[in-house]
Design a protein around this motif. Structure first.
Motif, short mmCIF file in Angstrom:
data_model
loop_
_atom_site.label_atom_id
_atom_site.label_comp_id
_atom_site.label_asym_id
_atom_site.label_seq_id
_atom_site.Cartn_x
_atom_site.Cartn_y
_atom_site.Cartn_z
N ASP A 62 9.41 3.81 15.82
CA ASP A 62 8.18 4.14 15.10
C ASP A 62 6.94 3.52 15.74
O ASP A 62 5.86 4.11 15.74
N SER A 63 7.10 2.35 16.31
CA SER A 63 5.94 1.63 16.84
C SER A 63 5.39 2.24 18.13
O SER A 63 4.27 1.91 18.53
N VAL A 64 6.16 3.13 18.77
CA VAL A 64 5.70 3.70 20.05
C VAL A 64 5.53 5.22 20.00
O VAL A 64 5.09 5.82 20.98
N LYS A 65 5.86 5.82 18.87
CA LYS A 65 5.74 7.28 18.77
C LYS A 65 4.32 7.74 19.06
O LYS A 65 3.36 7.17 18.56
N GLY A 66 4.22 8.77 19.88
CA GLY A 66 2.91 9.32 20.23
C GLY A 66 2.24 8.61 21.39
O GLY A 66 1.23 9.09 21.90
N ARG A 67 2.80 7.47 21.81
CA ARG A 67 2.20 6.72 22.93
C ARG A 67 3.14 6.64 24.13
O ARG A 67 2.68 6.63 25.28
N PHE A 68 4.42 6.56 23.88
CA PHE A 68 5.42 6.44 24.95
C PHE A 68 6.19 7.75 25.10
O PHE A 68 6.38 8.49 24.13
N SER A 69 6.66 7.97 26.33
CA SER A 69 7.45 9.17 26.59
C SER A 69 8.59 8.83 27.55
O SER A 69 8.36 8.25 28.62
N ILE A 70 9.81 9.19 27.16
CA ILE A 70 10.97 8.95 27.99
C ILE A 70 11.35 10.25 28.69
O ILE A 70 11.27 11.33 28.10
N SER A 71 11.76 10.14 29.94
CA SER A 71 12.21 11.30 30.69
C SER A 71 13.26 10.84 31.70
O SER A 71 13.45 9.64 31.91
N ARG A 72 13.92 11.81 32.32
CA ARG A 72 14.94 11.46 33.30
C ARG A 72 14.98 12.51 34.39
O ARG A 72 14.63 13.67 34.17
N ASP A 73 15.43 12.08 35.56
CA ASP A 73 15.64 12.96 36.69
C ASP A 73 17.09 12.75 37.13
O ASP A 73 17.40 11.75 37.80
N ASN A 74 17.97 13.64 36.72
CA ASN A 74 19.39 13.45 37.04
C ASN A 74 19.67 13.60 38.53
O ASN A 74 20.68 13.08 39.02
N ALA A 75 18.81 14.28 39.25
CA ALA A 75 18.99 14.39 40.70
C ALA A 75 18.70 13.07 41.40
O ALA A 75 19.22 12.80 42.48
N LYS A 76 17.87 12.25 40.77
CA LYS A 76 17.51 10.95 41.34
C LYS A 76 18.18 9.79 40.63
O LYS A 76 17.91 8.63 40.96
N ASN A 77 19.01 10.09 39.65
CA ASN A 77 19.70 9.04 38.89
C ASN A 77 18.71 8.02 38.33
O ASN A 77 18.94 6.79 38.39
N THR A 78 17.63 8.52 37.77
CA THR A 78 16.56 7.64 37.31
C THR A 78 16.05 8.09 35.95
O THR A 78 15.90 9.29 35.70
#
Length: 116
Positions: A62-78
């Motif tokens: 709740d404290s980071v909603k709207g400010r933080f964004s998580i993503s991933r690149d499975n081709a880069k294992n990151t």
């Protein structure tokens, strides 16, 4: 062996942005759910964000909603954590976590300090 290496932390002013990265190795990254946690001094570790193995579903504390964004690149294992509109209370050690069934693996953390 399983390795999770976080990077991208540092000192930033309030209102600024940082992007954290977590490079994974030693396991099938594309089959693991990934999370970012944080822990401030004297506080319990808290879940910041989570992303499913395909990246199709994300969730946030709740404290980071709207400010933080998580993503991933499975081709880069990151996996990434884009942090915008940072606040002083975001100061903490940030950890990457991989979840494979009942197995959880942690990185060593990267420090984020928000200060003027």
């Amino acid at each position: 062996q399983v390795q999770l290496v976080e990077s991208g932390g540092g000192l930033v002013q309030p209102g600024g942005s940082l992007r954290l990265s977590c490079a994974a190795s030693g396991f099938n990254f594309s089959s693991a759910a990934m999370c970012w946690y944080r822990q401030a001094p004297g506080k319990e570790r808290e879940l910041v964000a989570r992303i499913t193995s395909t990246g199709g579903v994300t969730s946030y504390g709740d404290s980071v909603k709207g400010r933080f964004s998580i993503s991933r690149d499975n081709a880069k294992n990151t996996v990434y954590l884009q942090m915008n509109s940072l606040k002083i209370e975001d100061t903490a050690m940030y950890y990457c976590k991989a979840i494979r069934g009942v197995i959880a693996s942690w990185g060593q953390g990267t420090q984020v300090t928000v200060s003027s």
